[in-house]
Motif scaffolding. Structure first.
Motif, short mmCIF file in Angstrom:
data_model
loop_
_atom_site.label_atom_id
_atom_site.label_comp_id
_atom_site.label_asym_id
_atom_site.label_seq_id
_atom_site.Cartn_x
_atom_site.Cartn_y
_atom_site.Cartn_z
N GLU A 10 0.83 -1.21 0.00
CA GLU A 10 0.00 0.00 0.00
C GLU A 10 0.86 1.26 0.00
O GLU A 10 0.57 2.22 -0.72
CB GLU A 10 -0.94 -0.02 1.20
N ALA B 79 2.48 1.57 -3.46
CA ALA B 79 1.49 1.92 -4.49
C ALA B 79 1.13 3.39 -4.44
O ALA B 79 0.72 3.98 -5.44
CB ALA B 79 0.23 1.06 -4.33
N GLU C 120 3.64 0.97 -13.61
CA GLU C 120 2.72 -0.17 -13.58
C GLU C 120 2.27 -0.51 -12.17
O GLU C 120 1.28 -1.21 -11.99
CB GLU C 120 3.38 -1.41 -14.21
N PHE C 121 2.99 -0.03 -11.15
CA PHE C 121 2.66 -0.34 -9.76
C PHE C 121 1.92 0.79 -9.04
O PHE C 121 1.38 0.58 -7.96
CB PHE C 121 3.92 -0.68 -8.97
N GLY D 169 -0.73 2.86 -7.58
CA GLY D 169 -2.14 2.62 -7.30
C GLY D 169 -2.56 1.16 -7.38
O GLY D 169 -3.75 0.87 -7.36
N LYS D 170 -1.61 0.25 -7.45
CA LYS D 170 -1.93 -1.18 -7.60
C LYS D 170 -1.18 -2.03 -6.57
O LYS D 170 -0.24 -2.76 -6.89
CB LYS D 170 -1.58 -1.65 -9.01
N GLY E 186 -2.01 -4.74 -5.15
CA GLY E 186 -2.09 -6.18 -5.45
C GLY E 186 -0.98 -6.60 -6.40
O GLY E 186 -0.39 -7.67 -6.22
N ASN E 187 -0.69 -5.78 -7.39
CA ASN E 187 0.39 -6.10 -8.33
C ASN E 187 1.74 -6.07 -7.62
O ASN E 187 2.62 -6.89 -7.91
CB ASN E 187 0.40 -5.12 -9.50
#
Length: 92
Positions: free
Chosen positions: A39, A42, A50-51, A53-54, A56-57
């Motif tokens: 968190e 992100a 690519e990471f 706000g993500k 989970g990724n």
């Protein structure tokens, strides 16, 4: 006189070894820690786009990286998603 110098050198070597072991490490040690780490990363603007706000990724990249022997930041820098699949990229 020589005994004092020798014990001083031994003390310096022991202190140097102790300092080397006291390094900062972001490697999560539990699911709760990895979730918090993901968190935080992100929400950063200096992680790969690519990471952003993500979380989970990030969690998947960290886990996959750990299985390959990479630290979390190495995994985030060296795992790229290509056609929807995580792939090693660069030189970890």
């Amino acid at each position: 006189m020589y005994e004092h110098a020798d014990s001083h050198i031994q003390l310096e070597k022991a202190m140097s070894a102790l300092v080397e072991k006291q390094t900062f490490d972001l490697t999560p040690r539990s699911l709760d820690e990895v979730m918090k780490f993901a968190e935080l990363m992100a929400s950063s603007s200096i992680v790969p786009k690519e990471f952003i706000g993500k979380p989970g990724n990030i969690l998947v990249a960290i886990q996959w990286g750990m299985e390959l022997g990479l630290k979390p930041m190495q995994a985030m820098q060296n795992i790229a998603v290509i056609n929807g699949r995580p792939s090693l990229w660069g030189t970890p």
